[in-house]
Design a protein around this motif. Structure first.
Motif, mmCIF file in Angstrom:
data_model
loop_
_atom_site.group_PDB
_atom_site.id
_atom_site.type_symbol
_atom_site.label_atom_id
_atom_site.label_comp_id
_atom_site.label_asym_id
_atom_site.label_seq_id
_atom_site.Cartn_x
_atom_site.Cartn_y
_atom_site.Cartn_z
ATOM 1 N N SER A 2 73.223 41.543 45.613
ATOM 2 C CA SER A 2 72.376 40.387 45.886
ATOM 3 C C SER A 2 72.707 39.759 47.243
ATOM 4 N N GLN A 3 71.763 38.970 47.705
ATOM 5 C CA GLN A 3 71.901 38.249 48.981
ATOM 6 C C GLN A 3 72.959 37.153 48.820
ATOM 7 N N PRO A 4 73.858 36.963 49.819
ATOM 8 C CA PRO A 4 74.842 35.882 49.718
ATOM 9 C C PRO A 4 74.151 34.515 49.661
ATOM 10 N N ASP A 5 74.774 33.573 48.992
ATOM 11 C CA ASP A 5 74.192 32.234 48.884
ATOM 12 C C ASP A 5 74.385 31.485 50.218
ATOM 13 N N ARG A 30 70.173 34.591 61.685
ATOM 14 C CA ARG A 30 68.757 35.014 61.764
ATOM 15 C C ARG A 30 68.291 35.707 60.483
ATOM 16 N N ALA A 31 69.226 36.343 59.778
ATOM 17 C CA ALA A 31 68.875 37.027 58.535
ATOM 18 C C ALA A 31 68.694 36.050 57.369
ATOM 19 N N MET A 32 69.238 34.858 57.521
ATOM 20 C CA MET A 32 69.110 33.860 56.447
ATOM 21 C C MET A 32 67.675 33.347 56.386
ATOM 22 N N PRO A 33 67.082 33.282 55.205
ATOM 23 C CA PRO A 33 65.764 32.647 55.098
ATOM 24 C C PRO A 33 65.878 31.188 55.538
ATOM 25 N N GLU A 34 64.888 30.703 56.271
ATOM 26 C CA GLU A 34 64.945 29.321 56.765
ATOM 27 C C GLU A 34 65.175 28.318 55.645
ATOM 28 N N SER A 35 64.631 28.608 54.488
ATOM 29 C CA SER A 35 64.787 27.685 53.356
ATOM 30 C C SER A 35 66.239 27.607 52.864
ATOM 31 N N GLN A 36 67.053 28.594 53.250
ATOM 32 C CA GLN A 36 68.446 28.605 52.807
ATOM 33 C C GLN A 36 69.429 28.124 53.870
ATOM 34 N N ALA A 41 75.644 25.655 58.667
ATOM 35 C CA ALA A 41 75.300 26.859 59.432
ATOM 36 C C ALA A 41 74.610 26.493 60.734
ATOM 37 N N GLU A 42 73.682 25.552 60.671
ATOM 38 C CA GLU A 42 72.941 25.155 61.877
ATOM 39 C C GLU A 42 73.861 24.511 62.906
ATOM 40 N N SER A 43 74.723 23.616 62.467
ATOM 41 C CA SER A 43 75.649 22.963 63.392
ATOM 42 C C SER A 43 76.625 23.967 64.004
ATOM 43 N N ALA A 44 77.084 24.908 63.194
ATOM 44 C CA ALA A 44 77.987 25.939 63.703
ATOM 45 C C ALA A 44 77.296 26.783 64.770
ATOM 46 N N MET A 45 76.035 27.140 64.539
ATOM 47 C CA MET A 45 75.307 27.940 65.526
ATOM 48 C C MET A 45 75.064 27.147 66.807
ATOM 49 N N ILE A 46 74.741 25.887 66.680
ATOM 50 C CA ILE A 46 74.555 25.054 67.878
ATOM 51 C C ILE A 46 75.837 25.065 68.706
#
Length: 170
Positions: A2-5, A30-36, A41-46
């Motif tokens: 399954s996909q990781p949470d 990029r592989a993560m669905p936007e809804s997840q 994650a967003e702050s880390a990528m920024i």
């Protein structure tokens, strides 16, 4: 399998970035669905994009965030100043919600102006920041402490200018 949470993905992105592996972090993000996607994650990528000097990509992630946090705002502001995009950094700081502004965000801007050699502009903006701090009910001493700590690495002539402004004008 399954996909990781979302929590696992955010943790993995953070680990990749701590190990200076932006490509793997980026691929997972990029592989993560936007809804997840979550604020971690967003702050880390920024922050990862900023550290890699990819401020435009950091801004794209930032603009997709529904509601940022002090870390995401401050990371991007810092990135603009490091990229010598002072006006963009200042505009973003001005847009930052007052409730999120703290000593860390003000210190980032103070250091950004100093890094770019714009001490005279910094002095002009101090008045605005003092008003903001009053609106937030924060003591002036917070900003004075920020300035004192931020300008320690600067040469003595800048320290003299800082002292004159703080003690003579405020």
């Amino acid at each position: 399998m399954s996909q990781p949470d979302p929590v696992s993905c955010a943790s993995m992105i953070t680990v990749f970035l701590r190990n200076h592996d932006l490509p793997k972090a980026e691929a997972l993000f990029r592989a993560m669905p936007e809804s997840q996607r979550n604020i971690v994650a967003e702050s880390a990528m920024i922050d990862g994009y900023v550290k890699a000097g990819r401020v435009d990509e950091a801004r794209k992630v930032f603009d997709e965030i529904y509601e940022g946090n002090v870390y995401s705002w401050t990371s991007l502001i810092s990135g603009y100043f490091k990229a010598r995009q002072v006006d963009d950094g200042r505009r973003l700081f001005d847009r930052m919600p007052l409730k999120l502004k703290n000593v860390m965000s003000w210190t980032t801007v103070v250091l950004g102006y100093a890094y770019n050699g714009l001490i005279a502009k910094l002095v002009i903006y101090l008045t605005t920041w003092l008003r903001e701090m009053s609106l937030l009910g924060r003591p002036r001493s917070s900003l004075t402490l920020t300035i004192n700590n931020s300008m320690k690495p600067l040469n003595s002539s800048l320290k003299c200018l800082r002292g004159t402004y703080i003690h003579g004008t405020l």
